[in-house]
Design an enzyme around this catalytic site. Structure first.
Site, short mmCIF file in Angstrom:
data_model
loop_
_atom_site.label_atom_id
_atom_site.label_comp_id
_atom_site.label_asym_id
_atom_site.label_seq_id
_atom_site.Cartn_x
_atom_site.Cartn_y
_atom_site.Cartn_z
N ASP A 69 51.56 -43.50 -51.22
CA ASP A 69 50.90 -43.07 -50.00
C ASP A 69 51.83 -43.34 -48.82
O ASP A 69 52.21 -44.48 -48.57
CB ASP A 69 49.60 -43.86 -49.85
CG ASP A 69 48.85 -43.47 -48.60
OD1 ASP A 69 48.65 -42.27 -48.41
OD2 ASP A 69 48.52 -44.36 -47.81
N THR A 102 50.03 -37.82 -45.26
CA THR A 102 50.83 -38.75 -44.48
C THR A 102 52.30 -38.69 -44.87
O THR A 102 53.16 -38.98 -44.05
CB THR A 102 50.32 -40.18 -44.68
OG1 THR A 102 50.18 -40.41 -46.08
CG2 THR A 102 48.99 -40.37 -44.02
N THR A 103 52.57 -38.34 -46.09
CA THR A 103 53.97 -38.21 -46.49
C THR A 103 54.55 -36.92 -45.94
O THR A 103 55.64 -36.90 -45.37
CB THR A 103 54.08 -38.18 -48.03
OG1 THR A 103 53.27 -39.22 -48.56
CG2 THR A 103 55.50 -38.37 -48.48
N ASP A 400 42.07 -41.28 -49.52
CA ASP A 400 42.60 -39.97 -49.20
C ASP A 400 41.63 -38.87 -49.63
O ASP A 400 41.35 -37.95 -48.86
CB ASP A 400 43.95 -39.74 -49.90
CG ASP A 400 45.07 -40.49 -49.20
OD1 ASP A 400 44.75 -41.29 -48.31
OD2 ASP A 400 46.23 -40.28 -49.55
#
Lengths: 535, 527
Positions: A69, A102-103, A400
């Site tokens: 994550d 988020t990546t 997530d």
């Protein structure tokens, strides 16, 4: 360097203790910043997509976290560089806003910076680049809106939601049982969702984990699970139709806030005090009993005597329950949190169909299940797994998935994943670029190229030849006028993401592009970096 | 232009192959460390603590060894963690799980060196683990219906577990102890009601199971040493000076005479409390907290046996076995449930006097008294017995049983091999590797026993090629033997947990391609 001269030609100092500070200016500053941003993006790049790898992080205290994550990686990294900290912030804000992607947002920002570096070398002014990026991002967001699809679901037909959550989960270590977890996430979100207002309060979903068992044993509990047990070992372990008194006052004699002293100087006083003390305990327990409570949940501890009295009057009790849990219990059972014994009334009691204690494994771990609550709007996801790190990672992955499900309930537009949306945007931006006169055209074109880097990283991580794959997909999109072609990461045999059922939320994608552009603009505008040298 | 510094001082970052190498090496080092303790001929380890006293532990329990290690390698920590979880969940197999995970990683390293992507290896491992589990499921036997057979299964499992421990000399004796104790629990997994008391002296064979309850305490002076038909009040209350709990109260006097008065009042208060307690009609009073001399004297006068300072667990257990409530207030004697037992007496074990409660109401609890030459032997014996008890209590709930001695590993390996042959693509290499890792366990057992492992394993594999074979390694005779006849069994639940958590851990470590280590938090030197 930082010397200025007054009108008589005498030097004076602008920055305090300037010899001790290092300073970078102009193009050097921008380049240093860009390379720092790129370095952060490079770390995350390999974590993108279903075949992305994990990172192992060791905290200052020696604890190990294994995750893929993006937000978690960046948060745990001991970053010292200012620009790198900005990237960390970027990923965190994506996490707060959307929860997923988020990546991707960091990888995109890194690619934008890389492109900007090339433009800077050509001598284009950073502000012009920033403006070009801004325009391009607007174009891309509009295009996303254009290719997005509404998709219908309701409380009974949850299949589309599950599919989207599965896309999110497939890049995590838990993808072995992504189907089950996705269903859990969707059911949890639907249980607490307010479909009328299209809002979901994720705080009502509690995620608890306990090591042991296997991932498949993870379950959704319609109620609350508290990691506590009954205060007295002989209290009943199972209560049906419980009426719960939720207290935030301790079972102890009152402690007035004002300072006071009671002086004991005679035997009589000593004895009255003793009787009073006994009466206190008796009253407290009696009050709970009088209003008809069959279970007491208290934020504080009990005195031994009070504990026995509770036990004696057949009133099971739980002590040291945390504030957040207390609130959840109150919401779930429809009770009120009562700060004083005097204010305890029958209406303020929470109701629950079944309260039971469950023990695990060979050690004496016990947990309290509060189920069949009056208001089933609070749920708990109870995760089991082989080891602590697995549980932690599952928690993050589920978070997530929950966020994705929530976003879909808020806004049911989706775009297709697998890099298809990025490629499509890239084509659209590229085409639009030619219409802009001036230097911005270059910036817009670079933006289009930067968008390509996400599918590029995807195919790289999946072990496909990145350039071949990307160009093939791109030409296919243009040829067939089909914006749903993406990278076939899992080797299924089709490029069409509609057939693969890979969805992402529209707002998530839009937010990614907007946030990344914003941060890049900010970094580009910096032309002077002053850092204290070896503090 | 290179970035000078992205991380804080002392934070390190390792990428790609180097990161993978670091985690493989760390994990395998841990596996090799505990490898020699596996199996009936496994050796023990001496652990010396760095704390004061330099206490020494001798053990061959994987979880205990790993728990006491100070490790810096993050991958190694993952393995330690799975071993701990295995200990908490099923109690046994703590060494096997680490060894299996280590072997899986060792095989994975070879594959990575052949340029197979870790994700492909993971996919293969997953398929293999699933297939292995199904193979176990098919072969597991369930004798729950037949209580006679079930009992013998339990005996076999206990003996197998104990045979690798210090108790192996007297394994039959201890297996009987453990089985009897667990069967008394009647299906509950609450091992708290089995109390283990360690007393140095005598030899291991002198250990015994007592049906009653033994409290490691002395009886107060001048109080009866033997009570028949005891009525017991179990309490948790202050029997020293009762503090006034109202906030801010303090005693303030102006003359010595007043002090004396208050002292009298205090004594009077205590006397009243004692009177109330005695009014319950009891002849034994057990308190968790201290009992001062004065109340103790009062109890002695009334002919009540008072036991002070019984620890927390002791109190709970005592309440459980005697069926009484734990009381803290004593105002209404009629509603407090008293505990009963037929006989309380002081007994001597070795040099020490203990209090023995026999003929208790609840048959569930029991006490195992361990005797042994030294405290180290006793500690290790307790750990071994704990392992056996855990496994047995889990087996009572999930009564599926497998044969031992490397038999399940060979079965799984055979099925997995077959799967490898059927699977197209690079995954099949990983599946094959999984089967090799499974075979490593019987290999290590044989190696530890000083046998020719290569010869034995090939014999074993040939035997298993026939459809129904009960062959495993017979460590005692040094050949291949029929495990069913030798009576070597293992619990299905343990094997399944070993398989699943080892695969999970290996997968987790394989997925890592970068290790970022933060600078260690600075500790202030207090020295």
């Amino acid at each position: 360097m930082a010397l200025a001269f007054d009108e008589y030609g005498r030097p004076f100092i602008i920055i305090k203790e300037q010899e001790q500070k290092s300073r970078l200016r102009g193009l050097d500053a921008q380049k240093a910043n860009i390379s720092a941003g790129k370095a952060v993006a490079r770390i995350l790049r390999t974590s993108l997509g279903p075949k992305g790898m994990d990172k192992m992080l060791q905290s200052p205290d020696g604890d190990v976290v294994i995750t893929n994550d993006g937000a978690t990686i960046l948060e745990q990294m001991d970053v010292d560089n200012q620009i790198a900290k900005l990237m960390v912030e970027l990923s965190r804000s994506q996490d707060y806003e959307i929860g997923d992607g988020t990546t991707g947002v960091v990888v995109l920002a890194g690619a934008l910076l890389e492109q900007a570096e090339k433009l800077l070398e050509r001598g284009i002014h950073p502000i012009r680049i920033a403006e070009g990026y801004e325009m391009a991002s607007r174009l891309a967001v509009e295009h996303l809106e254009h290719i997005s699809q509404k998709f219908e679901f309701n409380a009974t037909d949850i299949e589309p939601l599950v599919q989207t959550c599965m896309t999110t989960l497939s890049s995590k270590i838990v993808n072995r049982c992504k189907r089950a977890l996705a269903e859990i996430a969707v059911k949890a979100v639907l249980a607490v969702a307010d479909l009328e207002r299209k809002d979901v309060n994720l705080e009502l979903i509690k995620v608890e984990g306990k090591v042991g068992g296997k991932l498949e044993d993870t379950e959704l509990v319609y109620g609350i699970v508290v990691d506590k047990d009954m205060s007295h070992p002989q209290m009943p372990k199972r209560i049906e139709d419980a009426k719960i008194a939720i207290l935030t006052c301790p079972f102890e004699p009152p402690k007035p806030k004002t300072k006071h002293k009671i002086d004991i100087d005679t035997v009589e006083k000593f004895q009255t005090l003793r009787q009073q003390e006994q009466k206190y305990f008796d009253d407290m327990v009696q009050k709970c009993k009088d209003v008809g409570a069959t279970l007491v949940i208290c934020q504080w501890g009990f005195d031994d005597e009070a504990n026995h009295l509770l036990m004696h009057r057949n009133l099971p009790a739980v002590r040291w329950v945390g504030g957040v849990e207390l609130e959840l219990i109150a919401i779930a059972t429809g009770g009120r949190i009562v700060p004083r014994f005097q204010e305890l009334t029958a209406e303020k009691l929470g109701k629950s169909g079944l309260v039971r204690e469950k023990s695990f494994g060979t050690t004496k771990d016990r947990m309290l299940y509060i189920e069949h609550c009056a208001n089933s709007r609070a749920v708990t996801i109870f995760i089991r797994g082989g080891n602590k790190m697995m549980i932690e990672e599952t928690k993050r992955s589920l978070h997530d998935a929950l966020c994705v499900a929530r976003n879909l309930i808020r806004n049911n537009s989706i775009v297709y994943g697998g890099g298809s949306a990025e490629i499509s945007c890239s084509i659209a931006v590229e085409a639009a670029a030619d219409k802009f006169p001036g230097v911005e055209q270059y910036a817009i074109r670079s933006f289009a190229e930067a968008l390509d880097s996400v599918p590029m990283a995807l195919s790289e991580n999946s072990g496909l030849p990145p350039i071949d794959t990307l160009t093939a997909v791109k030409s296919q999109q243009i040829k067939e006028n089909n914006p749903y072609c993406g990278i076939d990461c899992n080797d299924i045999g089709t490029n069409d993401m509609r057939e693969q059922n890979v969805f992402e939320t529209l707002i998530g994608k839009q937010q990614q592009i907007l946030l990344a552009t914003q941060v890049v603009k900010m970094i580009l505008k910096i032309d002077d970096v002053i850092t204290p040298n070896n503090y | 232009m290179a970035v000078e510094r992205l991380f804080k001082d002392e934070a390190t970052e390792e990428k790609g192959d180097r990161a993978r190498m670091a985690s493989f090496v760390g994990a395998m080092a841990i596996a090799d460390l505990v490898k020699t303790t596996l199996g009936p001929k496994g050796m023990d380890k001496i652990l010396q603590s760095t704390g004061r006293g330099r206490t020494v532990t001798v053990t061959n329990d994987g979880a205990t060894i790993l728990k006491s290690l100070h490790i810096d390698n993050p991958a190694a920590k993952v393995l330690i963690d799975i071993s701990k979880v295995q200990d908490d969940e099923v109690g046994d197999g703590t060494t096997s799980v680490v060894v299996l995970a280590g072997e899986l990683l060792r095989e994975a390293e070879k594959l990575v060196n052949q340029k197979i992507h870790p994700m492909t290896i993971i996919a293969g491992y997953r398929m293999a683990a699933e297939c292995a589990r199904n193979a176990l499921l098919l072969k597991a036997k369930d004798n729950k219906e037949d209580s006679e057979k079930f009992r013998s299964d339990l005996m076999k499992i206990a003996m197998t577990t104990l045979s690798s421990k210090i108790l192996s000399q007297d394994k039959e004796h201890f297996a009987k102890l453990a089985v009897n104790a667990v069967l008394r629990l009647k299906g509950s997994t609450n091992l708290e009601s089995i109390q283990i008391i360690k007393k140095a002296g005598g030899s291991l064979i002198d250990s015994f199971l007592d049906e009653g309850f033994i409290l490691d305490k002395k009886i107060g002076i001048g109080q009866p040493k033997r009570i028949e038909n005891a009525k017991i009040l179990v309490a948790n209350t202050a029997m020293d000076t009762d503090k006034v709990k109202i906030y801010g109260a303090r005693v303030r006097v102006d003359s010595m005479a007043k002090v004396a008065e208050i002292e009298v009042a205090e004594k009077e208060k205590m006397r009243e409390k004692v009177q109330k307690i005695i009014a319950h009609g009891i002849n034994c009073f057990v308190n968790r907290q201290l009992i001062y001399n004065f109340p103790e004297e009062l109890f002695a006068d009334a002919g009540v046996l008072a036991i002070e300072h019984a620890d927390f667990d002791g109190i709970e257990r005592l309440a459980l076995v005697t069926g009484g409530d734990i009381a803290s207030t004593f105002d209404n004697p009629e509603s407090v449930k008293l505990g009963h037992c037929k006989l309380i007496e002081e007994i001597m074990i070795g040099e020490d006097k203990l209090i023995h409660f026999s003929g208790v109401e609840m048959g569930q609890a029991c006490t195992i008294v361990l005797r042994g030459a030294s405290s180290h032997v006793l500690d290790e014996a307790e750990r071994s017995l704990h392992d056996a008890l855990c496994v047995l209590s889990q087996t009572v709930n999930d009564s599926r049983v497998l044969l031992g001695g490397g038999w399940p590993e060979m079965i799984m390996s055979k099925e997995v091999d077959e799967l490898a042959r059927k699977t197209p693509g690079k995954k099949s290499h990983a599946i094959e590797a999984f089967s090799r890792a499974l075979q490593a366990i019987p290999t290590i057992i044989a190696d530890n026993a000083g046998l020719d492992s290569a010869e034995l394993i090939s014999q074993l594999r040939a035997e298993h090629h026939k459809d129904t074979s009960n062959c495993g390694i017979d460590v005692i005779s040094g050949g291949v033997g029929d495990m069913e006849k030798l009576g070597i069994s293992e619990a299905f639940k343990v094997k399944q947990a070993v398989l699943l958590s080892a695969t999970e851990a290996a997968e987790m470590i394989l997925r890592v391609d970068e290790i970022i280590t933060c600078a260690p938090r600075r500790r202030e030197d207090r020295m």
